[in-house]
Design a protein around this motif. Structure first.
Motif, PDB file in Angstrom:
ATOM      1  N   MET A   8     -28.405   0.969 -34.344  1.00 16.80           N
ATOM      2  CA  MET A   8     -27.436   1.578 -35.109  1.00 16.80           C
ATOM      3  C   MET A   8     -27.662   3.269 -34.771  1.00 16.80           C
ATOM      4  SD  MET A   8     -27.062  -0.184 -38.587  1.00 16.80           S
ATOM      5  CE  MET A   8     -26.413  -2.094 -38.910  1.00 16.80           C
ATOM      6  N   THR A   9     -29.078   3.753 -34.790  1.00 14.70           N
ATOM      7  CA  THR A   9     -29.285   4.922 -34.455  1.00 14.70           C
ATOM      8  C   THR A   9     -28.881   5.162 -33.021  1.00 14.70           C
ATOM      9  OG1 THR A   9     -31.229   4.857 -35.807  1.00 14.70           O
ATOM     10  CG2 THR A   9     -30.782   6.772 -34.312  1.00 14.70           C
ATOM     11  N   ALA A  10     -28.952   4.566 -31.979  1.00 10.28           N
ATOM     12  CA  ALA A  10     -28.451   4.774 -30.761  1.00 10.28           C
ATOM     13  C   ALA A  10     -26.849   4.822 -30.564  1.00 10.28           C
ATOM     14  CB  ALA A  10     -28.886   3.512 -29.861  1.00 10.28           C
ATOM     15  N   THR A  11     -26.360   3.933 -31.231  1.00  8.21           N
ATOM     16  CA  THR A  11     -24.739   4.061 -31.521  1.00  8.21           C
ATOM     17  C   THR A  11     -24.315   5.182 -32.195  1.00  8.21           C
ATOM     18  OG1 THR A  11     -24.830   1.368 -31.792  1.00  8.21           O
ATOM     19  CG2 THR A  11     -22.858   2.665 -32.189  1.00  8.21           C
ATOM     20  N   LEU A  12     -24.998   5.669 -32.994  1.00  5.42           N
ATOM     21  CA  LEU A  12     -24.502   7.038 -33.686  1.00  5.42           C
ATOM     22  C   LEU A  12     -24.691   8.190 -32.698  1.00  5.42           C
ATOM     23  CD1 LEU A  12     -23.892   8.962 -35.980  1.00  5.42           C
ATOM     24  CD2 LEU A  12     -26.355   8.704 -36.861  1.00  5.42           C
ATOM     25  N   ALA A  13     -25.969   8.080 -31.880  1.00  2.83           N
ATOM     26  CA  ALA A  13     -26.086   9.125 -30.818  1.00  2.83           C
ATOM     27  C   ALA A  13     -25.060   9.278 -29.900  1.00  2.83           C
ATOM     28  CB  ALA A  13     -27.485   8.899 -30.128  1.00  2.83           C
ATOM     29  N   VAL A  14     -24.397   8.018 -29.610  1.00  7.88           N
ATOM     30  CA  VAL A  14     -23.059   7.958 -28.404  1.00  7.88           C
ATOM     31  C   VAL A  14     -21.967   8.600 -29.041  1.00  7.88           C
ATOM     32  CG1 VAL A  14     -21.756   6.478 -27.229  1.00  7.88           C
ATOM     33  CG2 VAL A  14     -24.166   5.866 -27.310  1.00  7.88           C
ATOM     34  N   ALA A  15     -21.981   8.118 -30.498  1.00  8.40           N
ATOM     35  CA  ALA A  15     -20.630   8.706 -31.208  1.00  8.40           C
ATOM     36  C   ALA A  15     -20.728  10.384 -31.290  1.00  8.40           C
ATOM     37  CB  ALA A  15     -20.364   7.954 -32.591  1.00  8.40           C
ATOM     38  N   LEU A  16     -21.862  10.648 -31.678  1.00  9.35           N
ATOM     39  CA  LEU A  16     -21.970  12.138 -31.690  1.00  9.35           C
ATOM     40  C   LEU A  16     -21.911  12.934 -30.236  1.00  9.35           C
ATOM     41  CD1 LEU A  16     -24.982  12.354 -34.137  1.00  9.35           C
ATOM     42  CD2 LEU A  16     -22.549  13.200 -34.597  1.00  9.35           C
ATOM     43  N   ALA A  17     -22.354  12.400 -29.354  1.00  8.83           N
ATOM     44  CA  ALA A  17     -22.174  12.766 -28.027  1.00  8.83           C
ATOM     45  C   ALA A  17     -20.629  12.785 -27.788  1.00  8.83           C
ATOM     46  CB  ALA A  17     -23.075  12.123 -26.890  1.00  8.83           C
ATOM     47  N   MET A  18     -19.916  11.797 -28.035  1.00  5.57           N
ATOM     48  CA  MET A  18     -18.472  11.830 -27.782  1.00  5.57           C
ATOM     49  C   MET A  18     -18.023  12.762 -28.482  1.00  5.57           C
ATOM     50  SD  MET A  18     -16.034   8.626 -28.332  1.00  5.57           S
ATOM     51  CE  MET A  18     -16.121   8.705 -30.087  1.00  5.57           C
ATOM     52  N   ALA A  19     -18.189  13.115 -29.835  1.00  2.00           N
ATOM     53  CA  ALA A  19     -17.585  14.131 -30.541  1.00  2.00           C
ATOM     54  C   ALA A  19     -17.789  15.561 -30.019  1.00  2.00           C
ATOM     55  CB  ALA A  19     -18.302  14.070 -32.011  1.00  2.00           C
ATOM     56  N   VAL A  20     -18.989  15.745 -29.640  1.00  2.00           N
ATOM     57  CA  VAL A  20     -19.518  16.993 -28.881  1.00  2.00           C
ATOM     58  C   VAL A  20     -18.450  17.148 -27.790  1.00  2.00           C
ATOM     59  CG1 VAL A  20     -20.978  18.364 -27.698  1.00  2.00           C
ATOM     60  CG2 VAL A  20     -21.697  17.144 -29.654  1.00  2.00           C
ATOM     61  N   GLU A  21     -18.110  16.037 -27.039  1.00  2.00           N
ATOM     62  CA  GLU A  21     -17.460  16.297 -25.570  1.00  2.00           C
ATOM     63  C   GLU A  21     -15.823  16.174 -25.947  1.00  2.00           C
ATOM     64  OE1 GLU A  21     -18.445  16.904 -22.514  1.00  2.00           O
ATOM     65  OE2 GLU A  21     -20.444  17.141 -23.295  1.00  2.00           O
ATOM     66  N   PHE A  22     -15.556  15.911 -27.183  1.00  2.00           N
ATOM     67  CA  PHE A  22     -14.138  15.813 -27.583  1.00  2.00           C
ATOM     68  C   PHE A  22     -13.370  17.027 -27.398  1.00  2.00           C
ATOM     69  CE2 PHE A  22     -10.575  15.433 -30.355  1.00  2.00           C
ATOM     70  CZ  PHE A  22      -9.954  14.387 -30.105  1.00  2.00           C
ATOM     71  N   ARG A  23     -12.195  17.048 -26.668  1.00  2.00           N
ATOM     72  CA  ARG A  23     -11.478  18.204 -26.284  1.00  2.00           C
ATOM     73  C   ARG A  23     -10.515  18.762 -27.459  1.00  2.00           C
ATOM     74  NH1 ARG A  23     -10.366  16.093 -21.647  1.00  2.00           N
ATOM     75  NH2 ARG A  23      -8.420  15.849 -22.272  1.00  2.00           N
ATOM     76  N   VAL A  24     -10.881  19.958 -28.202  1.00  2.00           N
ATOM     77  CA  VAL A  24     -10.112  20.439 -29.517  1.00  2.00           C
ATOM     78  C   VAL A  24      -8.858  20.595 -29.092  1.00  2.00           C
ATOM     79  CG1 VAL A  24      -9.988  22.036 -31.273  1.00  2.00           C
ATOM     80  CG2 VAL A  24     -12.263  20.943 -30.443  1.00  2.00           C
ATOM     81  N   GLY A  25      -7.700  20.162 -29.786  1.00  2.00           N
ATOM     82  CA  GLY A  25      -6.514  20.772 -29.285  1.00  2.00           C
ATOM     83  C   GLY A  25      -5.589  19.622 -28.419  1.00  2.00           C
ATOM     84  N   ASP A  26      -6.307  18.843 -27.993  1.00  2.00           N
ATOM     85  CA  ASP A  26      -5.531  17.551 -27.200  1.00  2.00           C
ATOM     86  C   ASP A  26      -5.316  16.548 -27.984  1.00  2.00           C
ATOM     87  OD1 ASP A  26      -4.900  15.638 -25.486  1.00  2.00           O
ATOM     88  OD2 ASP A  26      -6.539  15.647 -24.126  1.00  2.00           O
ATOM     89  N   SER A  27      -3.878  16.497 -28.015  1.00  2.00           N
ATOM     90  CA  SER A  27      -3.204  15.427 -29.038  1.00  2.00           C
ATOM     91  C   SER A  27      -3.418  14.090 -28.479  1.00  2.00           C
ATOM     92  CB  SER A  27      -1.882  15.921 -29.269  1.00  2.00           C
ATOM     93  OG  SER A  27      -0.876  15.214 -28.007  1.00  2.00           O
TER      94      SER A  27
END
Length: 562
Positions: free
Chosen positions: A47-66
């Motif tokens: 579960m911690t590894a899954t959370l790490a992947v989710a956090l990495a995805m959130a960091v790479e997420f482009r703000v303003g892209d609909s």
């Protein structure tokens, strides 16, 4: 849409599945006395590894892209038009993060000692199914994940629950399974109609959203889809399974069901109803708004007469789901954004409350508020965390639920004024039943049994600190979350406007045309420093460059139904 270099979403789904297999195999390699800690360790690592992947995805997420980002598209069963199609946008991003945060806390916060390997494995499979549902862009793939959640949830309730757990698990399974039968029929019908129009049989959501459907067809399909979503959420009056299931679930199971799995229903409304059946949504909005308001008032009133803390939380959840439904069917950008944010807020607050009530059960063997007199004196730390979560559930300014409820009510007032006015009474009633339950359980002179109750241990405090931190952070500074949710909501609401013709197209700053339905997959500029700004009234004044910039971006000109 953006193609990822790293398959974030596929990894996100399969990590918990691999963890479930490891949780069943690894304990068999050690002595029986060590099997429980090994199973918990394996589950926590997965579960911690899954959370790490989710956090990495959130960091790479482009703000303003609909549009959808991190898309993973592969043929799966080409002959049936089924593909492995995953994607995440601003609407689903924080639901994925919420699930990734809450599952490890549910595992570490609960201490089911019997058959621990099986318990951990079922919880991991439930996490995988929930995450898959939030990111699936193929309707059959979504249906598979949506249905798979029933299996681990059933076994968690029946195997580790309390009271009438077998009956509660069976009722939960049958209710939700029956609703899903309508969903399957609706999915196949949409694909068949699309095939008749285009000659391509597919379950790809991005293709099906361009299917031309008559009003009567949209209404029938909307009812088929919403039957499943209304039961899963649950939306009043399809909620009758939830008090029994939540009350009989073990602590970790209650957190998973009420905080995460319930959001699959409201998420389905956003992702599929608003996208595929916009005209039916507009016509059915008054009915759904009425059900949302009825759920708010009914849940609050019934919660006020309960003595069992778990059942109080169950009916409180029904009231909060009512607020979410109100926001989604108000069909203004502000209200829908508030509904999405409230889905996340409710998950965090409900998880905290169910964990605290579960720890009370472990110490006292009861959650009857009348028999828990004086807990505050013997367990002040537990009482402190309960107070914070309770105030957040009420909607106290400065805590997370206030922001979501403020946006829902203000956005609903723009389009459906009287529903917003009536729903406001639900906020008052929430204060009544939660404060009453708190007084009965934590105040007054403690009983001899209560005076011996131990306070939270360091491990339990460590579980509560992240939840408390998120509750405060989202209440004080929600702008980073809103900046990512709003572009996707703007595009979706405008798509509904364009399809129905009942709203006037919004105009962006400087006279620029608002995002069109064709721009659903294209980036949309995020609010800039020159954009109009509005402050959430009760959050207090903000100054540019101050220590806490509390200003919220103004939602583009609201559309108002004639």
């Amino acid at each position: 849409m953006s193609q990822p270099v790293f398959p974030f979403l596929t990894t996100l789904v399969f990590l918990p599945v691999g963890g479930a297999v490891a949780a069943m195999v690894a304990p068999r390699l050690v002595q029986p006395a060590h099997r429980r800690p090994v199973a918990i360790l394996v589950g926590a690592l997965a579960m911690t590894a899954t959370l790490a992947v989710a956090l990495a995805m959130a960091v790479e997420f482009r703000v303003g892209d609909s549009g959808y980002q991190f898309v993973s598209a592969h043929e799966w069963i080409p002959s049936l038009g089924i593909s492995w199609q995953l994607g995440v946008d601003g609407i689903s991003l924080f639901l994925v993060l919420m699930a990734a945060v809450l599952f490890p806390l549910a595992l570490l916060g609960a201490r089911e000692s019997e058959r621990a390997p099986s318990y951990v494995a079922w919880l991991l499979l439930l996490e995988a199914a929930c995450l898959g549902s939030f990111v699936a862009l193929d309707l059959v793939l979504f249906f598979l994940f949506f249905e798979i959640t029933l299996v681990p949830a059933y076994f968690v309730i029946a195997g580790w629950g309390t009271g009438r757990r077998a009956a509660a698990a069976t009722k939960f399974f049958l209710y939700t399974f029956l609703g899903s039968a309508f969903l399957l029929v609706g999915i196949v019908a949409v694909a068949v109609i699309h095939d008749q129009q285009t000659g391509r049989f597919t379950f790809d959501l991005l293709a099906l959203e361009h299917t031309r459907l008559g009003l009567s067809t949209q209404v029938l399909l909307f009812l088929a889809f919403t039957a499943a979503f209304a039961v899963k959420a649950p939306i009043f009056p399809f909620h009758t399974w939830s008090p029994d299931a939540y009350g009989s679930s073990p602590t970790g199971g209650a957190v998973a069901l009420a905080a995460v799995m319930a959001k699959l229903g409201t998420y389905g409304v956003i992702r599929f109803d608003l996208t595929l059946f916009p005209r039916a949504v507009v016509d059915a909005a008054p009915v759904l708004l009425s059900l949302g308001v009825a759920g708010i008032l009914y849940g609050a009133i019934v919660a006020a007469v309960q003595r069992d803390l778990k059942r109080i939380l169950a009916y409180s959840s029904l009231a909060h789901i009512g607020f979410i439904v109100l926001g989604l069917f108000a069909l203004s950008t502000e209200a829908v954004t508030g509904g999405v944010l409230q889905m996340v807020n409710h998950g965090l607050v409900t998880a905290a409350l169910f964990l605290l009530v579960g720890w009370v059960w472990e110490r006292r063997g009861t959650v009857d508020a009348g028999r828990l007199r004086g807990l505050q004196r013997s367990a002040p730390v537990l009482a402190g965390f309960f107070t914070l979560a309770m105030m957040a559930s009420i909607g106290l300014p400065g805590l997370n639920s206030f922001v979501g409820e403020f946006l829902v009510l203000s956005g609903t007032f723009l389009t459906h004024r009287w529903w917003a006015v009536v729903a406001t009474f639900g906020v008052v009633l929430a204060a009544v039943y939660l404060l009453w339950a708190f007084q009965r359980a934590f105040h007054h002179r403690p009983t001899p049994e209560t005076s011996q109750t131990k306070d939270l241990r360091w491990g339990e405090i460590a579980v509560m600190v992240p939840l408390a931190g998120l509750i405060v952070f989202l209440g004080v500074y929600p702008k980073p979350v809103l900046d990512r949710i709003t572009p996707s909501v703007e595009a979706l609401v405008h798509q509904v406007d364009q399809a129905t013709g009942r709203h006037q197209p919004a105009v962006a700053n400087g006279g620029e045309a608002a995002v069109t339905a064709a721009d659903r997959r294209a980036p949309v500029a995020s609010p800039t420093a020159g954009s109009p700004m509005v402050m959430a009234a009760a959050l207090g004044p903000a100054r540019a460059g101050g220590p806490l910039d509390l200003a919220l971006p103004l939602f583009p000109q609201q559309r108002r139904l004639p």
